[in-house]
Design a protein around this motif. Structure first.
Motif, PDB file in Angstrom:
ATOM      1  N   MET A 115       0.813  -1.227   0.000  1.00 51.58           N
ATOM      2  CA  MET A 115       0.000   0.000   0.000  1.00 51.58           C
ATOM      3  C   MET A 115       0.841   1.270   0.000  1.00 51.58           C
ATOM      4  N   THR A 116       1.990   1.232   0.656  1.00 48.48           N
ATOM      5  CA  THR A 116       2.830   2.422   0.776  1.00 48.48           C
ATOM      6  C   THR A 116       4.077   2.382  -0.098  1.00 48.48           C
ATOM      7  N   HIS A 117       4.329   1.239  -0.753  1.00 48.26           N
ATOM      8  CA  HIS A 117       5.554   1.026  -1.542  1.00 48.26           C
ATOM      9  C   HIS A 117       6.804   1.075  -0.666  1.00 48.26           C
ATOM     10  N   LEU A 118       6.650   0.828   0.630  1.00 47.58           N
ATOM     11  CA  LEU A 118       7.795   0.776   1.532  1.00 47.58           C
ATOM     12  C   LEU A 118       8.184  -0.675   1.768  1.00 47.58           C
ATOM     13  N   SER A 119       9.479  -0.955   1.666  1.00 44.70           N
ATOM     14  CA  SER A 119       9.947  -2.328   1.849  1.00 44.70           C
ATOM     15  C   SER A 119       9.917  -2.716   3.322  1.00 44.70           C
ATOM     16  N   VAL A 120       9.994  -4.022   3.567  1.00 47.62           N
ATOM     17  CA  VAL A 120      10.071  -4.524   4.937  1.00 47.62           C
ATOM     18  C   VAL A 120      11.296  -3.936   5.629  1.00 47.62           C
ATOM     19  N   ARG A 121      12.400  -3.855   4.892  1.00 46.13           N
ATOM     20  CA  ARG A 121      13.629  -3.311   5.462  1.00 46.13           C
ATOM     21  C   ARG A 121      13.433  -1.859   5.906  1.00 46.13           C
ATOM     22  N   THR A 122      12.738  -1.073   5.062  1.00 45.67           N
ATOM     23  CA  THR A 122      12.499   0.329   5.403  1.00 45.67           C
ATOM     24  C   THR A 122      11.588   0.446   6.613  1.00 45.67           C
ATOM     25  N   LEU A 123      10.531  -0.364   6.656  1.00 48.59           N
ATOM     26  CA  LEU A 123       9.623  -0.335   7.801  1.00 48.59           C
ATOM     27  C   LEU A 123      10.355  -0.708   9.087  1.00 48.59           C
ATOM     28  N   ARG A 124      11.263  -1.669   8.990  1.00 49.88           N
ATOM     29  CA  ARG A 124      12.053  -2.057  10.163  1.00 49.88           C
ATOM     30  C   ARG A 124      12.914  -0.880  10.627  1.00 49.88           C
ATOM     31  N   ARG A 125      13.510  -0.176   9.662  1.00 52.50           N
ATOM     32  CA  ARG A 125      14.358   0.964  10.009  1.00 52.50           C
ATOM     33  C   ARG A 125      13.531   2.078  10.654  1.00 52.50           C
ATOM     34  N   TYR A 126      12.321   2.327  10.145  1.00 54.19           N
ATOM     35  CA  TYR A 126      11.457   3.340  10.739  1.00 54.19           C
ATOM     36  C   TYR A 126      11.049   2.949  12.156  1.00 54.19           C
ATOM     37  N   HIS A 127      10.844   1.652  12.386  1.00 55.94           N
ATOM     38  CA  HIS A 127      10.495   1.182  13.721  1.00 55.94           C
ATOM     39  C   HIS A 127      11.670   1.367  14.676  1.00 55.94           C
ATOM     40  N   GLU A 128      12.850   0.966  14.239  1.00 58.47           N
ATOM     41  CA  GLU A 128      14.038   1.087  15.097  1.00 58.47           C
ATOM     42  C   GLU A 128      14.361   2.549  15.395  1.00 58.47           C
ATOM     43  N   GLY A 129      14.037   3.443  14.457  1.00 60.50           N
ATOM     44  CA  GLY A 129      14.272   4.866  14.660  1.00 60.50           C
ATOM     45  C   GLY A 129      13.143   5.557  15.405  1.00 60.50           C
ATOM     46  N   GLU A 130      12.174   4.784  15.884  1.00 58.90           N
ATOM     47  CA  GLU A 130      11.030   5.284  16.641  1.00 58.90           C
ATOM     48  C   GLU A 130      10.222   6.314  15.842  1.00 58.90           C
ATOM     49  N   LEU A 131      10.164   6.081  14.522  1.00 59.69           N
ATOM     50  CA  LEU A 131       9.366   6.945  13.663  1.00 59.69           C
ATOM     51  C   LEU A 131       7.978   6.381  13.425  1.00 59.69           C
ATOM     52  N   LEU A 132       7.890   5.063  13.261  1.00 64.17           N
ATOM     53  CA  LEU A 132       6.609   4.420  12.957  1.00 64.17           C
ATOM     54  C   LEU A 132       6.521   3.104  13.718  1.00 64.17           C
ATOM     55  N   GLU A 133       5.810   3.142  14.834  1.00 65.65           N
ATOM     56  CA  GLU A 133       5.656   1.942  15.660  1.00 65.65           C
ATOM     57  C   GLU A 133       4.584   1.047  15.043  1.00 65.65           C
ATOM     58  N   PRO A 134       4.834  -0.257  14.907  1.00 64.58           N
ATOM     59  CA  PRO A 134       3.799  -1.161  14.399  1.00 64.58           C
ATOM     60  C   PRO A 134       2.601  -1.183  15.337  1.00 64.58           C
ATOM     61  N   ALA A 135       1.430  -1.439  14.771  1.00 67.72           N
ATOM     62  CA  ALA A 135       0.243  -1.594  15.613  1.00 67.72           C
ATOM     63  C   ALA A 135       0.368  -2.837  16.483  1.00 67.72           C
ATOM     64  N   VAL A 136       0.962  -3.892  15.899  1.00 62.71           N
ATOM     65  CA  VAL A 136       1.137  -5.158  16.616  1.00 62.71           C
ATOM     66  C   VAL A 136       2.449  -5.775  16.175  1.00 62.71           C
ATOM     67  N   VAL A 137       3.189  -6.372  17.107  1.00 65.79           N
ATOM     68  CA  VAL A 137       4.375  -7.159  16.792  1.00 65.79           C
ATOM     69  C   VAL A 137       4.138  -8.576  17.312  1.00 65.79           C
ATOM     70  N   ASP A 138       4.208  -9.547  16.415  1.00 67.49           N
ATOM     71  CA  ASP A 138       4.008 -10.949  16.808  1.00 67.49           C
ATOM     72  C   ASP A 138       5.141 -11.376  17.732  1.00 67.49           C
ATOM     73  N   GLY A 139       4.786 -11.842  18.944  1.00 64.81           N
ATOM     74  CA  GLY A 139       5.800 -12.215  19.915  1.00 64.81           C
ATOM     75  C   GLY A 139       6.610 -13.415  19.514  1.00 64.81           C
ATOM     76  N   ALA A 140       6.050 -14.289  18.698  1.00 60.18           N
ATOM     77  CA  ALA A 140       6.755 -15.511  18.308  1.00 60.18           C
ATOM     78  C   ALA A 140       7.635 -15.291  17.079  1.00 60.18           C
ATOM     79  N   THR A 141       7.099 -14.614  16.071  1.00 59.58           N
ATOM     80  CA  THR A 141       7.832 -14.472  14.808  1.00 59.58           C
ATOM     81  C   THR A 141       8.549 -13.125  14.681  1.00 59.58           C
ATOM     82  N   GLY A 142       8.115 -12.112  15.437  1.00 56.26           N
ATOM     83  CA  GLY A 142       8.695 -10.780  15.298  1.00 56.26           C
ATOM     84  C   GLY A 142       8.120  -9.990  14.134  1.00 56.26           C
ATOM     85  N   TYR A 143       7.140 -10.582  13.435  1.00 54.47           N
ATOM     86  CA  TYR A 143       6.519  -9.885  12.315  1.00 54.47           C
ATOM     87  C   TYR A 143       5.828  -8.615  12.799  1.00 54.47           C
ATOM     88  N   ARG A 144       5.915  -7.578  11.999  1.00 52.40           N
ATOM     89  CA  ARG A 144       5.283  -6.301  12.316  1.00 52.40           C
ATOM     90  C   ARG A 144       3.998  -6.165  11.513  1.00 52.40           C
TER      91      ARG A 144
END
Length: 255
Positions: A1-30
């Protein structure tokens, strides 16, 4: 939907720019909600403009639209300044890399002493452009319709050699006023080697180099500020190709 890669979304999360609504505790999926799509797109646009992460965080976290606009506008001004520097470098390189650069025309001229309305200060090289704009606006307001010729400026050698030096800008007038920073100054008589720089001021360093080389080969340079006269400038013509700046290099005539 946003044309943002998984890698980019991970970087935004680590930079505290875009927190996922949910993070799967077992797989770490955002997982993200559809409501986060505009925020993700705003972050992406800001990063495309090279806005620092700290500023992106401030833009996203402030509820004040005015603060957000100020932060974005400040960065856009920095981008415009960088673009101007890049354009100036490209212009100079094109002139320098010409296979057979055209020789400049130089005139030896005796300038008489004259009184002008002026503003002067010690300025850093990087601040000259902004200082010049403010000083010239103040001069024009003070002198008004009594101006008798084109504006000019004198630039001490230390400005170029040390990165900081005395700068004087002026407007010629028969009756220089004294108001604010504006005061009467007598420009001393001088012998000058004069050439004309054509076009935008960004490439003026190339013309300075050619004029300096001419002086070394044909005259004797003397101590004193370099003089510029803005025969045609942005106030006179909208086309930069029509702009004309005279550069006067102080010399002692050998013959």
């Amino acid at each position: 939907m946003t044309h943002l890669s998984v890698r980019t979304l991970r970087r935004y999360h680590e930079g505290e720019l875009l927190e996922p609504a949910v993070v799967d505790g077992a797989t770490g999926y955002r997982y993200y909600s559809v409501e986060q799509i505009p925020t993700a797109q705003v972050i992406n646009r800001l990063r495309e403009l090279d806005v620092p992460l700290s500023d992106v965080q401030r833009i996203l976290r402030t509820p004040d639209p005015g603060v957000r606009s100020t932060l974005v506008a400040g960065h856009l001004r920095r981008l415009e300044a960088e673009l101007s520097r890049t354009r100036a470098a490209v212009t100079s390189l094109r002139r320098l890399l010409q296979p057979d650069p055209a020789p400049i025309e130089v005139e030896l001229r005796a300038e008489p002493a004259r009184e002008v309305a002026a503003i002067e200060a010690v300025v850093g090289h990087a601040d000259v452009e902004a200082w010049f704009a403010g000083a010239m606006a103040e001069l024009e307001a003070a002198v008004g319709a009594s101006v008798t010729g084109p504006p000019g400026g004198n630039y001490d050698n230390s400005l170029f050699e040390q990165g900081r030096g005395r700068v004087l800008v002026y407007l010629p007038t028969f009756t220089p006023p004294r108001t604010g920073r504006v005061h009467a100054v007598t420009l001393p008589a001088a012998e000058l080697a004069v050439t004309t720089h054509v076009g935008e001021h960004e490439g003026v360093d190339v013309t300075y180099g050619k004029l300096g080389a001419w002086v070394v080969e044909n005259a004797m340079s003397v101590a004193g500020p370099v003089r510029e006269v803005y025969r045609v400038g942005p106030r006179d013509a909208s086309d930069p190709g029509a702009w004309r700046t005279e550069i006067g290099w102080p010399v002692f005539r050998v013959t």
